[in-house]
Scaffold this motif. Sequence first.
Motif, mmCIF file in Angstrom:
data_model
loop_
_atom_site.group_PDB
_atom_site.id
_atom_site.type_symbol
_atom_site.label_atom_id
_atom_site.label_comp_id
_atom_site.label_asym_id
_atom_site.label_seq_id
_atom_site.Cartn_x
_atom_site.Cartn_y
_atom_site.Cartn_z
ATOM 1 N N GLY A 261 -47.048 -82.961 -42.919
ATOM 2 C CA GLY A 261 -47.278 -83.862 -44.231
ATOM 3 C C GLY A 261 -46.697 -83.467 -45.443
ATOM 4 O O GLY A 261 -46.932 -84.078 -46.498
ATOM 5 N N SER A 262 -45.742 -82.603 -45.282
ATOM 6 C CA SER A 262 -44.804 -82.157 -46.419
ATOM 7 C C SER A 262 -43.839 -82.820 -46.962
ATOM 8 O O SER A 262 -43.403 -83.599 -46.082
ATOM 9 C CB SER A 262 -44.193 -80.633 -46.076
ATOM 10 O OG SER A 262 -42.981 -80.350 -46.821
ATOM 11 N N ALA A 263 -43.666 -83.189 -48.264
ATOM 12 C CA ALA A 263 -42.536 -84.243 -48.998
ATOM 13 C C ALA A 263 -41.410 -83.568 -49.367
ATOM 14 O O ALA A 263 -40.799 -84.292 -49.854
ATOM 15 C CB ALA A 263 -43.486 -85.156 -49.911
ATOM 16 N N SER A 264 -41.443 -82.050 -49.049
ATOM 17 C CA SER A 264 -40.171 -81.552 -49.550
ATOM 18 C C SER A 264 -39.230 -81.648 -48.840
ATOM 19 O O SER A 264 -38.870 -82.082 -48.088
ATOM 20 C CB SER A 264 -40.731 -80.242 -49.704
ATOM 21 O OG SER A 264 -41.788 -79.711 -50.345
ATOM 22 N N ARG A 265 -37.984 -81.356 -49.677
ATOM 23 C CA ARG A 265 -36.614 -81.444 -49.296
ATOM 24 C C ARG A 265 -36.384 -80.639 -48.116
ATOM 25 O O ARG A 265 -35.782 -81.229 -46.877
ATOM 26 C CB ARG A 265 -35.651 -81.003 -50.388
ATOM 27 C CG ARG A 265 -34.165 -81.578 -50.093
ATOM 28 C CD ARG A 265 -33.199 -81.855 -51.326
ATOM 29 N NE ARG A 265 -33.024 -80.540 -52.112
ATOM 30 C CZ ARG A 265 -32.369 -80.153 -53.079
ATOM 31 N NH1 ARG A 265 -31.890 -81.463 -53.555
ATOM 32 N NH2 ARG A 265 -32.283 -78.942 -53.561
ATOM 33 N N ALA A 266 -36.460 -79.538 -48.023
ATOM 34 C CA ALA A 266 -36.458 -78.731 -46.928
ATOM 35 C C ALA A 266 -37.166 -79.167 -45.594
ATOM 36 O O ALA A 266 -36.513 -79.251 -44.319
ATOM 37 C CB ALA A 266 -36.902 -77.290 -46.982
ATOM 38 N N THR A 267 -38.436 -79.831 -45.733
ATOM 39 C CA THR A 267 -39.016 -80.237 -44.703
ATOM 40 C C THR A 267 -38.574 -81.665 -44.162
ATOM 41 O O THR A 267 -38.401 -81.954 -42.710
ATOM 42 C CB THR A 267 -40.397 -80.628 -44.912
ATOM 43 O OG1 THR A 267 -41.228 -79.580 -45.491
ATOM 44 C CG2 THR A 267 -41.232 -80.896 -43.829
#
Length: 415
Positions: A261-267
């Motif tokens: 559910g992560s919205a981050s660039r790495a994810t």
Amino acid sequence: MATLGAIADDLTGATDLAITLTSAGFRTTVVLGADADGERHTLDAANGADAVVVALKSRTMPVDEAVAVSLDALAWLRRAGCERFYVKYCSTFDSTPEGNIGPVSEAVLEALDEEVTVIAPAFPANGRTVYRGHLFVGDEPLDESPMRHHPLTPMTDSNLLRLLEPQVSRGADDTALVPWPVVSQGADAVRDAIGAAREAGARFVVVDALRDADLRTLAAATDDLRLLTGGSALAQGLCGPRSDERSEFTLPGGPRVVLSGSASRATQGQVRHALSSGSGLRIRAAALREDFEAVVSSAVTEARASEAAPFVVYATASPEDVVDTADAPVIERALAEIAERLVAAGTRALLVAGGETSGAVVRRLGVGSLTLGPEVDPGVAWMLGHRDGEDIHLMLKSGNFGAEDLFVRAWEEGA
Ligand SMILES: Nc1ncnc2c1ncn2[C@@H]1O[C@H](COP(=O)(O)OP(=O)(O)OP(=O)(O)O)[C@@H](O)[C@H]1O
Ligand SMILES: O=C(O)[C@@H](O)C(=O)CO
């Protein structure tokens, strides 16, 4: 009996700190502190641990609530016998103009009746460094990094002193900087500089750190302070009573499910990579609103049928998509429900990406505390989640942590 007590403002921040404390020689337990059982879990955990990290969800709470829950956690840790304390916040200093890093650090400092503490978010292994009081994320100052557009805590300044001033009661008089030329002279010079800042009236001393060695210098210079504050990397300089006694885990067999559910660039990169070598299912808020049950049950069925490659259930948008924050709760609820049903059906290992998402999942699974297992990437480890019923292997990944191949490699390294 635990001697070190930490208060972390989110769950993956707590596990990140626990990983570092474990490497530094502290047998560490993470306690899920958000509910009324927090005190009971803290007292239980303190019996077998050298350090207890209480995981709160206070990063974006209203200031008064964040201060209140942090002081509750401090009281539990003191009752559990802890003598030194650590306020853990994000290595990107995530905060609003009002708080909560300043108000929580100040409230804890005052409750302990102490005069001074340090502000040390640097995490060099993950590219977060502090120079002349400015926080960098990789090559970019914080305010030019993607954190500028964070939906809840947009960081539009990189100067830690300026960020802190409006958050502490005495404003600019309460803050001071120990710059890198002093840090490079070693622990005695840093200790003297912190002492001079304290005498001049500052209670919150930002200390530059470019390398892990600088953080070890800082830890040595502050061994007489009862309160430290920072990201996790400062903790590598603390000296626990034992050598690294991380439990070795063998991951149970079964599907290799990643819930993202992560919205981050790495994810985003990790999801793309995992889909290219495994399979997955994207869940969308609109479909969940239309028929929550259908989306959840097909995700569970497909995940359970998957084979050795990772199966990724993800809400994570592509970089070009516009994300509507109003969709967040239904997505969190769906991923937590999928986790619960997989565990009910016998799955005993889950990799969860995103701090908020991880919080929702562990709450739904009824996990009360976590014991550390092997670290797979800086700040990311397998852990054993303890609950009524069988324990579960969990990897809870902070949004911006982990190499691109983490979702594949995690299962190989834990196997
Ligand atoms: N496509 C999407 N649309 C709207 N909301 C989303 C979408 N994907 C994820 N979300 C929500 O965004 C939030 C992401 O927060 P989360 O803390 O889980 O990850 P993160 O911010 O990437 O990681 P961290 O907090 O560890 O840095 C969650 O509440 C999640 O439900
Ligand atoms: O310090 C960090 O970057 C992490 O531990 C974190 O707090 C992510 O939410």
